[in-house]
Write a protein that holds these residues in place. Structure first.
Motif, PDB file in Angstrom:
ATOM      1  N   THR A  45       0.688  -1.451   0.012  1.00 38.36           N
ATOM      2  CA  THR A  45      -0.055  -0.093  -0.017  1.00 38.36           C
ATOM      3  C   THR A  45       0.719   1.138  -0.044  1.00 38.36           C
ATOM      4  N   THR A  46       1.994   1.164   0.852  1.00 33.22           N
ATOM      5  CA  THR A  46       2.748   2.529   0.858  1.00 33.22           C
ATOM      6  C   THR A  46       3.504   2.575  -0.151  1.00 33.22           C
ATOM      7  N   GLY A  49       1.831   4.023  -3.126  1.00 33.52           N
ATOM      8  CA  GLY A  49       1.576   5.609  -3.094  1.00 33.52           C
ATOM      9  C   GLY A  49       0.003   5.557  -3.054  1.00 33.52           C
ATOM     10  N   VAL A  50      -0.696   4.705  -1.894  1.00 36.19           N
ATOM     11  CA  VAL A  50      -1.730   5.177  -1.534  1.00 36.19           C
ATOM     12  C   VAL A  50      -1.975   5.235  -0.160  1.00 36.19           C
ATOM     13  N   ASP A  51      -2.306   6.689   0.085  1.00 38.66           N
ATOM     14  CA  ASP A  51      -2.404   6.999   1.536  1.00 38.66           C
ATOM     15  C   ASP A  51      -3.885   6.736   2.090  1.00 38.66           C
ATOM     16  N   ILE A  52      -3.856   6.046   3.085  1.00 33.01           N
ATOM     17  CA  ILE A  52      -4.992   5.485   3.577  1.00 33.01           C
ATOM     18  C   ILE A  52      -5.466   6.559   5.017  1.00 33.01           C
ATOM     19  N   GLU A  53      -6.731   7.179   4.923  1.00 32.87           N
ATOM     20  CA  GLU A  53      -7.069   7.961   5.822  1.00 32.87           C
ATOM     21  C   GLU A  53      -7.913   6.873   7.100  1.00 32.87           C
ATOM     22  N   ASP A  56     -11.018   5.456   5.993  1.00 31.62           N
ATOM     23  CA  ASP A  56     -11.245   4.671   4.489  1.00 31.62           C
ATOM     24  C   ASP A  56     -11.361   3.098   4.551  1.00 31.62           C
ATOM     25  N   THR A  58     -10.591  -0.830   3.837  1.00 32.61           N
ATOM     26  CA  THR A  58      -9.539  -1.610   3.498  1.00 32.61           C
ATOM     27  C   THR A  58      -9.787  -2.935   3.191  1.00 32.61           C
ATOM     28  N   TYR A  74      -8.767   1.402  -5.212  1.00 33.59           N
ATOM     29  CA  TYR A  74      -7.804   2.801  -5.342  1.00 33.59           C
ATOM     30  C   TYR A  74      -7.223   2.633  -6.436  1.00 33.59           C
ATOM     31  N   ASP A  86      -4.171  -1.911   6.213  1.00 36.49           N
ATOM     32  CA  ASP A  86      -3.355  -1.090   7.177  1.00 36.49           C
ATOM     33  C   ASP A  86      -3.233  -1.979   8.337  1.00 36.49           C
ATOM     34  N   ARG A 225       8.824   4.910  -6.011  1.00 37.34           N
ATOM     35  CA  ARG A 225       7.389   4.434  -6.827  1.00 37.34           C
ATOM     36  C   ARG A 225       7.446   4.502  -8.139  1.00 37.34           C
TER      37      ARG A 225
END
Length: 251
Positions: A45-46, A49-53, A56, A58, A74, A86, A225
């Protein structure tokens, strides 16, 4: 959609490196790819380049059935999508173990996913309910394996875990091949340890892909990335080229 897992029951074997760089390679060459991050460390995930709030969705919510998989996609790029993880994924073990179909849960949740040529699944680095459901969902497995005694031991344990679920008729997964990782060379010669371990791998499974050599360029491509070609090292993509050829033959 062909589902291929990157499987190893030890950390540091190259699972995420394989998943991320193969996904980018396939997408760059015109394939549509879904990556599923099944590791609570969320490295895929990191590095995609996907940022998880905090709120959000998963993979945790997908496995629990709170959301459909198709609603948890995503976009990484036009041809590359991700179902992220996450650290909440650590909590899914009890849920899967309490279900009579825990090893088949991921397979069931992916039934309504379409529009992708390949699904690449990054598995956790230990034997667990999550690794079992990854095996249960996969059509094929690629086994990254560090070119060391530790790596060889992990390979043997991973194959035992696959066979156990095959014997229980939980999965029809087939092993696509072994990918040697951190293959060490000194000048034009492979080190004795790498040579010995890769030869041992070939005794375990016929298909051994060209190795990922110990090189900072692989780390740089993952961390930045991007692709090895974009970094000016298309020659280092040879392992992924050969895997792509193998996948093309089974499509």
């Amino acid at each position: 959609m062909i589902k291929i897992s990157s499987l190893s029951l030890s950390g540091g074997q190259g699972k995420t490196t394989l998943t991320v760089l193969l996904a980018r390679y396939l997408a760059q060459h015109g394939k549509t790819v879904l990556v599923i991050d099944c590791d609570a460390q969320a490295n895929s995930t990191t590095f995609l380049g996907v940022d998880i709030e905090e709120d959000d969705p998963t993979l945790l919510e997908v496995l629990k059935g709170d959301i459909e998989a198709k609603d948890c996609l995503y976009e990484v790029s036009e041809r590359l999508h991700l179902i992220p993880a996450d650290d909440g994924l650590d909590a899914i073990g009890d849920y899967l173990s309490s279900s009579a179909a825990g090893a088949l849960m991921l397979k069931r949740r992916l039934k309504n996913i379409s529009g992708f040529d390949y699904c690449l699944i990054d598995s956790p680095p230990q034997r667990s309910q999550i690794s079992s459901t990854v095996i249960g969902a996969s059509d094929y497995a690629i086994l990254p394996c560090e070119s060391s005694v530790k790596g060889y031991g992990s390979l043997v344990r991973t194959l035992e875990a696959i066979k156990e679920l095959q014997d229980l008729e939980v999965t029809n997964i087939a092993t696509l091949g072994i990918l040697p990782f951190r293959d060490r060379w000194v000048g034009a010669r492979r080190t004795n340890e790498s040579e010995k371990c890769i030869n041992a791998m070939a005794q375990v499974l016929d298909q051994v892909f060209p190795s990922i050599r110990e090189s900072e360029q692989y780390k740089k491509a993952v961390s930045n990335r991007t692709t090895l070609e974009a970094l000016g090292h298309p020659d280092l993509e040879y392992p992924f080229e050969k895997i792509a050829e193998k996948l093309e033959g089974i499509s």
